[in-house]
Scaffold this motif. Structure first.
Motif, PDB file in Angstrom:
ATOM      1  N   ALA A  88       0.832  -1.198   0.000  1.00 61.09           N
ATOM      2  CA  ALA A  88       0.000   0.000   0.000  1.00 61.09           C
ATOM      3  C   ALA A  88       0.870   1.253   0.000  1.00 61.09           C
ATOM      4  CB  ALA A  88      -0.917  -0.002   1.216  1.00 61.09           C
ATOM      5  N   GLU A  89       1.981   1.223   0.723  1.00 60.93           N
ATOM      6  CA  GLU A  89       2.885   2.369   0.755  1.00 60.93           C
ATOM      7  C   GLU A  89       3.566   2.575  -0.587  1.00 60.93           C
ATOM      8  OE1 GLU A  89       6.830   3.893   3.266  1.00 60.93           O
ATOM      9  OE2 GLU A  89       5.848   2.010   3.779  1.00 60.93           O
ATOM     10  N   GLN A  90       3.964   1.474  -1.233  1.00 61.22           N
ATOM     11  CA  GLN A  90       4.632   1.566  -2.529  1.00 61.22           C
ATOM     12  C   GLN A  90       3.761   2.239  -3.581  1.00 61.22           C
ATOM     13  OE1 GLN A  90       5.737  -2.751  -2.713  1.00 61.22           O
ATOM     14  NE2 GLN A  90       7.692  -1.978  -3.451  1.00 61.22           N
ATOM     15  N   ILE A  91       2.488   1.949  -3.576  1.00 64.49           N
ATOM     16  CA  ILE A  91       1.598   2.488  -4.612  1.00 64.49           C
ATOM     17  C   ILE A  91       0.844   3.724  -4.122  1.00 64.49           C
ATOM     18  CG2 ILE A  91       1.338   0.225  -5.695  1.00 64.49           C
ATOM     19  CD1 ILE A  91      -1.385  -0.011  -4.373  1.00 64.49           C
ATOM     20  N   LYS A  92       1.245   4.201  -2.933  1.00 63.88           N
ATOM     21  CA  LYS A  92       0.656   5.421  -2.366  1.00 63.88           C
ATOM     22  C   LYS A  92      -0.853   5.283  -2.149  1.00 63.88           C
ATOM     23  CE  LYS A  92       4.204   8.456  -4.306  1.00 63.88           C
ATOM     24  NZ  LYS A  92       5.073   7.341  -4.755  1.00 63.88           N
ATOM     25  N   LEU A  93      -1.254   4.138  -1.626  1.00 65.98           N
ATOM     26  CA  LEU A  93      -2.644   3.899  -1.266  1.00 65.98           C
ATOM     27  C   LEU A  93      -2.851   4.409   0.157  1.00 65.98           C
ATOM     28  CD1 LEU A  93      -5.457   2.723  -1.753  1.00 65.98           C
ATOM     29  CD2 LEU A  93      -4.576   0.484  -1.076  1.00 65.98           C
ATOM     30  N   ASP A  94      -3.336   5.610   0.273  1.00 66.35           N
ATOM     31  CA  ASP A  94      -3.469   6.251   1.580  1.00 66.35           C
ATOM     32  C   ASP A  94      -4.812   6.985   1.649  1.00 66.35           C
ATOM     33  OD1 ASP A  94      -2.871   7.176   4.113  1.00 66.35           O
ATOM     34  OD2 ASP A  94      -1.742   8.923   3.369  1.00 66.35           O
ATOM     35  N   PRO A  95      -5.723   6.634   2.551  1.00 64.66           N
ATOM     36  CA  PRO A  95      -5.503   5.602   3.571  1.00 64.66           C
ATOM     37  C   PRO A  95      -5.795   4.206   3.040  1.00 64.66           C
ATOM     38  CG  PRO A  95      -7.646   6.606   3.883  1.00 64.66           C
ATOM     39  CD  PRO A  95      -7.015   7.332   2.728  1.00 64.66           C
ATOM     40  N   TYR A  96      -5.129   3.198   3.607  1.00 68.76           N
ATOM     41  CA  TYR A  96      -5.395   1.802   3.299  1.00 68.76           C
ATOM     42  C   TYR A  96      -6.306   1.268   4.400  1.00 68.76           C
ATOM     43  CZ  TYR A  96      -4.571  -3.234   2.709  1.00 68.76           C
ATOM     44  OH  TYR A  96      -4.730  -4.587   2.548  1.00 68.76           O
ATOM     45  N   GLU A  97      -7.577   1.100   4.078  1.00 68.38           N
ATOM     46  CA  GLU A  97      -8.576   0.731   5.076  1.00 68.38           C
ATOM     47  C   GLU A  97      -9.090  -0.684   4.818  1.00 68.38           C
ATOM     48  OE1 GLU A  97     -10.460   5.167   5.909  1.00 68.38           O
ATOM     49  OE2 GLU A  97     -11.425   3.846   4.445  1.00 68.38           O
ATOM     50  N   PHE A  98      -9.390  -1.366   5.906  1.00 65.22           N
ATOM     51  CA  PHE A  98      -9.934  -2.723   5.806  1.00 65.22           C
ATOM     52  C   PHE A  98     -11.456  -2.671   5.819  1.00 65.22           C
ATOM     53  CE2 PHE A  98      -5.690  -3.311   7.648  1.00 65.22           C
ATOM     54  CZ  PHE A  98      -5.154  -4.160   6.688  1.00 65.22           C
ATOM     55  N   GLN A  99     -12.056  -3.685   5.192  1.00 63.51           N
ATOM     56  CA  GLN A  99     -13.494  -3.643   4.975  1.00 63.51           C
ATOM     57  C   GLN A  99     -14.020  -5.061   4.747  1.00 63.51           C
ATOM     58  OE1 GLN A  99     -14.415  -1.214   1.578  1.00 63.51           O
ATOM     59  NE2 GLN A  99     -16.632  -1.473   1.751  1.00 63.51           N
ATOM     60  N   GLU A 100     -15.233  -5.318   5.183  1.00 65.96           N
ATOM     61  CA  GLU A 100     -15.921  -6.554   4.830  1.00 65.96           C
ATOM     62  C   GLU A 100     -16.983  -6.229   3.782  1.00 65.96           C
ATOM     63  OE1 GLU A 100     -17.625  -8.002   8.406  1.00 65.96           O
ATOM     64  OE2 GLU A 100     -19.176  -6.448   8.511  1.00 65.96           O
ATOM     65  N   PHE A 101     -17.358  -7.239   3.003  1.00 64.75           N
ATOM     66  CA  PHE A 101     -18.269  -6.995   1.885  1.00 64.75           C
ATOM     67  C   PHE A 101     -19.506  -7.886   1.986  1.00 64.75           C
ATOM     68  CE2 PHE A 101     -14.229  -5.377   0.613  1.00 64.75           C
ATOM     69  CZ  PHE A 101     -14.514  -4.258  -0.150  1.00 64.75           C
ATOM     70  N   PRO A 102     -20.628  -7.412   1.440  1.00 64.59           N
ATOM     71  CA  PRO A 102     -21.876  -8.202   1.489  1.00 64.59           C
ATOM     72  C   PRO A 102     -21.800  -9.396   0.535  1.00 64.59           C
ATOM     73  CG  PRO A 102     -22.208  -6.194   0.212  1.00 64.59           C
ATOM     74  CD  PRO A 102     -20.819  -6.111   0.770  1.00 64.59           C
ATOM     75  N   VAL A 103     -21.703 -10.575   1.102  1.00 68.36           N
ATOM     76  CA  VAL A 103     -21.498 -11.790   0.307  1.00 68.36           C
ATOM     77  C   VAL A 103     -22.670 -12.744   0.506  1.00 68.36           C
ATOM     78  CG1 VAL A 103     -20.083 -13.867   0.054  1.00 68.36           C
ATOM     79  CG2 VAL A 103     -18.983 -11.627   0.268  1.00 68.36           C
ATOM     80  N   ILE A 104     -23.107 -13.355  -0.586  1.00 67.02           N
ATOM     81  CA  ILE A 104     -24.088 -14.449  -0.550  1.00 67.02           C
ATOM     82  C   ILE A 104     -23.388 -15.689  -1.094  1.00 67.02           C
ATOM     83  CG2 ILE A 104     -26.332 -15.280  -1.344  1.00 67.02           C
ATOM     84  CD1 ILE A 104     -27.173 -12.397  -1.784  1.00 67.02           C
ATOM     85  N   PHE A 105     -23.309 -16.721  -0.273  1.00 72.19           N
ATOM     86  CA  PHE A 105     -22.654 -17.957  -0.697  1.00 72.19           C
ATOM     87  C   PHE A 105     -23.660 -18.884  -1.366  1.00 72.19           C
ATOM     88  CE2 PHE A 105     -19.665 -16.733   2.749  1.00 72.19           C
ATOM     89  CZ  PHE A 105     -18.497 -16.718   1.997  1.00 72.19           C
ATOM     90  N   TRP A 106     -23.235 -19.473  -2.489  1.00 73.55           N
ATOM     91  CA  TRP A 106     -24.053 -20.418  -3.243  1.00 73.55           C
ATOM     92  C   TRP A 106     -23.276 -21.706  -3.450  1.00 73.55           C
ATOM     93  CZ3 TRP A 106     -28.968 -18.720  -4.344  1.00 73.55           C
ATOM     94  CH2 TRP A 106     -29.185 -17.344  -4.334  1.00 73.55           C
ATOM     95  N   ASP A 107     -24.006 -22.798  -3.654  1.00 78.79           N
ATOM     96  CA  ASP A 107     -23.368 -24.093  -3.879  1.00 78.79           C
ATOM     97  C   ASP A 107     -24.362 -24.994  -4.598  1.00 78.79           C
ATOM     98  OD1 ASP A 107     -21.969 -26.459  -3.875  1.00 78.79           O
ATOM     99  OD2 ASP A 107     -21.745 -26.600  -1.700  1.00 78.79           O
ATOM    100  N   LEU A 108     -23.973 -25.528  -5.751  1.00 77.09           N
ATOM    101  CA  LEU A 108     -24.870 -26.416  -6.491  1.00 77.09           C
ATOM    102  C   LEU A 108     -25.254 -27.642  -5.676  1.00 77.09           C
ATOM    103  CD1 LEU A 108     -24.127 -24.638  -8.960  1.00 77.09           C
ATOM    104  CD2 LEU A 108     -24.079 -26.735 -10.320  1.00 77.09           C
ATOM    105  N   PHE A 109     -24.389 -28.028  -4.731  1.00 81.46           N
ATOM    106  CA  PHE A 109     -24.664 -29.211  -3.917  1.00 81.46           C
ATOM    107  C   PHE A 109     -25.309 -28.848  -2.582  1.00 81.46           C
ATOM    108  CE2 PHE A 109     -20.966 -30.029  -6.613  1.00 81.46           C
ATOM    109  CZ  PHE A 109     -21.408 -31.143  -7.312  1.00 81.46           C
ATOM    110  N   GLY A 110     -25.486 -27.548  -2.318  1.00 86.05           N
ATOM    111  CA  GLY A 110     -26.158 -27.114  -1.107  1.00 86.05           C
ATOM    112  C   GLY A 110     -25.377 -27.362   0.165  1.00 86.05           C
ATOM    113  N   GLU A 111     -24.051 -27.503   0.089  1.00 89.25           N
ATOM    114  CA  GLU A 111     -23.240 -27.814   1.265  1.00 89.25           C
ATOM    115  C   GLU A 111     -22.552 -26.584   1.849  1.00 89.25           C
ATOM    116  OE1 GLU A 111     -20.589 -30.773  -0.159  1.00 89.25           O
ATOM    117  OE2 GLU A 111     -22.137 -32.341  -0.358  1.00 89.25           O
ATOM    118  N   GLN A 112     -22.008 -25.737   0.994  1.00 90.39           N
ATOM    119  CA  GLN A 112     -21.267 -24.571   1.454  1.00 90.39           C
ATOM    120  C   GLN A 112     -21.959 -23.256   1.094  1.00 90.39           C
ATOM    121  OE1 GLN A 112     -16.810 -24.871   1.127  1.00 90.39           O
ATOM    122  NE2 GLN A 112     -17.303 -26.514  -0.295  1.00 90.39           N
ATOM    123  N   GLY A 113     -23.230 -23.351   0.782  1.00 92.63           N
ATOM    124  CA  GLY A 113     -23.986 -22.161   0.427  1.00 92.63           C
ATOM    125  C   GLY A 113     -25.411 -22.547   0.087  1.00 92.63           C
ATOM    126  N   HIS A 114     -26.190 -21.560  -0.292  1.00 91.33           N
ATOM    127  CA  HIS A 114     -27.575 -21.811  -0.682  1.00 91.33           C
ATOM    128  C   HIS A 114     -27.604 -22.638  -1.970  1.00 91.33           C
ATOM    129  CE1 HIS A 114     -28.719 -18.911   2.352  1.00 91.33           C
ATOM    130  NE2 HIS A 114     -27.909 -18.029   1.808  1.00 91.33           N
TER     131      HIS A 114
END
Length: 511
Positions: A88-114
């Motif tokens: 982040a410092e090398q590419i001058k990404l300031d501020p470098y902030e952490f974030q979570e994102f809205p995720v919906i998990f899917w699975d054709l077998f219905g094991e690890q998601g809808h």
């Protein structure tokens, strides 16, 4: 650092090894499709992750496949690490902030998601034939089956619907041949065997209802961010044909359902096709033509399609020509094919006088890439050697407990979890067969009523006369019985037992 008009990808490198201007993907050209390529371990997954983050923050829903499970980290907030802070410092990404994102998990077998399901009718004969690797003659029979289903009002929802329809076609082969041509029982038998293999590979879980609603892939949150739909594909990759066919079906559904919007300020949906070579391996020309058509025309629906693969040669030239935004990670050039891939990749970029593209491709480090995106008026930018930015979400997979929590809190929780088995072709054909048998049985019983003629006796016959025996029941199978037994043999033991139970009056349909 990314603005409302674009997604910050990283910073381009100067000849003195410092980093200069930021490189970004303009949102208004996000629906012009893209390509992310590179050898294993060069950073393709991280690039996919930061693209998904950028589109989500811009309010664009995203659909992507998680091949190895490490893309799931996009659902939780990242943590500070020295190498991430250094980049982040090398590419001058300031501020470098952490974030979570809205995720919906899917699975054709219905094991690890809808669970994700589609009906047999939605898949259609072309994609089903591709999925089962049918011959031209067998594909012709499949097309006839779908035509008959339309004419007879038979819903094809799950696999047993198609299996029972094919068994019915085998019984009506002579009648159908007069209208549509020969329907070979050998071809039907081969298709039934292919369906059995597909069922064992997980097709039974995929075909059925409730079918996936495209609107559930295009959700946004209350704060305006686009939902990121992540398909668990680690198990799905054990059956690459099912994986490729499903993703092609999904693109086709998007193309058919979404209205024309021209060139919007940002895409309505972005679709990442990881391990894209699986779609084109040994694919017939008709299928490749279909992919090209969808990629070329779906842009006007506001959908961007991004292919992610190791080698640019994995994508046919007709499709490659439609991909305007390109991120090329390092390639190795140990074999003649790899050397050709390096030349092809280098020739697709707008040249930069500061370096030789073909040479730099083999020298890129992990997290570096050659980047060329569409600028004003849709002109490709001059290729730049770019250090890709670090992600804001977690780098690596989430835990099973974290996944379960996210699934339970999902906006689609409960909508797809339980299978629905409504009346369709299987039940309708079973009902017709049962009615035919009942009618035949009634006809036989009415013929068994006792009667007498003078001289033949009976209960009231004069003494000394001989009683005539009731007609003997024939040992030959009736047409209805033969049809029922054929369905039992063709559909399979479990479905066959269900049919027999139905005839005996104690049907107990199982899932």
């Amino acid at each position: 650092m990314a603005e409302d008009t674009g997604i910050f990808l990283g910073a381009s490198r100067k000849p003195d090894d410092s980093y200069q201007r930021p490189e970004e993907l303009l949102l208004r050209y996000g629906n012009r499709h893209g390509l992310v390529t590179g050898a294993t371990g060069t950073g393709k997954t991280v690039t996919l992750q930061i693209l998904a983050e950028g589109f989500s923050n811009a309010g664009v829903p995203v659909f992507c496949a998680d091949i190895k499970g490490d893309l799931s980290g996009i659902a939780v907030m990242g943590t500070a690490q020295d190498f991430l802070a250094k980049r982040a410092e090398q590419i001058k990404l300031d501020p470098y902030e952490f974030q979570e994102f809205p995720v919906i998990f899917w699975d054709l077998f219905g094991e690890q998601g809808h669970p994700i399901r589609a009906t047999v009718s939605e898949m259609g004969p072309l994609l089903l034939s591709r999925l089962m690797n049918l011959t031209e003659a067998q594909e012709g029979v499949m097309n006839i089956a779908f035509r008959i289903a339309d004419e007879d009002g038979l819903l094809l929802l799950d696999m047993k619907d198609l299996q029972s329809l094919l068994a019915n076609l085998a019984q009506r082969a002579d009648e159908i041949a007069a209208r549509y041509g020969n329907v070979s029982k050998l071809s039907i038998g081969a298709i039934q065997r292919s369906l059995l293999i597909l069922e064992q590979q997980g097709g039974k879980n995929f075909f059925g209802e409730p079918a996936l609603k495209i609107a559930d892939l295009m959700r946004t949150t209350r704060d305006g961010r686009g939902a990121i739909s992540v398909l668990a594909a680690d198990k799905l990759m054990m059956n690459p044909r099912l994986y490729a066919t499903f993703l092609l079906w999904l693109m086709s559904e998007l193309f058919e359902e979404l209205p024309e919007v021209g060139d919007p300020d940002k895409p309505r949906l972005v679709f990442f096709f990881d391990e894209a070579h699986l779609l084109f391996n040994e694919a017939p020309k008709a299928l490749v033509d279909r992919v090209e058509q969808v990629v070329r025309l779906i842009r006007s629906k506001g959908v961007g399609v991004y292919f992610v693969t190791q080698n640019p040669l994995d994508v046919p030239e007709t499709v490659l020509a439609q991909l305007g935004n390109r991120i090329q990670h390092a390639l190795r050039a140990y074999t003649p094919r790899e050397q050709k891939a390096v030349r092809v990749a280098a020739e697709t970029f707008r040249p930069n006088p500061d370096f030789d593209c073909a040479t730099v491709i083999t020298q890129l480090g992990t997290g570096e890439a050659l980047v060329s995106t569409l600028e004003n008026k849709g002109i490709p930018s001059m290729v730049q050697r770019t250090l890709i930015r670090p992600p804001s979400s977690r780098l690596g997979p989430i835990t099973p407990d974290e996944r379960r929590k996210i699934i339970l809190e999902s906006p689609v929780a409960g909508q797809y979890d339980e299978t629905v088995d409504r009346e369709s072709a299987f039940e309708m054909l079973q009902k017709k067969a049962t009615e035919a048998q009942d009618a035949e049985q009634q006809a036989q019983e009415s013929g068994k009523s006792r009667w007498t003629l003078p001289g033949f006796g009976g209960d009231d016959a004069p003494a000394g006369t001989t009683q005539r025996r009731a007609p003997r029941a024939s040992n030959r199978q009736t047409v209805a019985e033969a049809a029922i037994k054929s369905v039992v043999r063709s559909v399979g033991s479990s479905v066959g037992r269900a049919i027999v139970r139905g005839i005996l009056g104690s049907l107990s349909r199982g899932r």
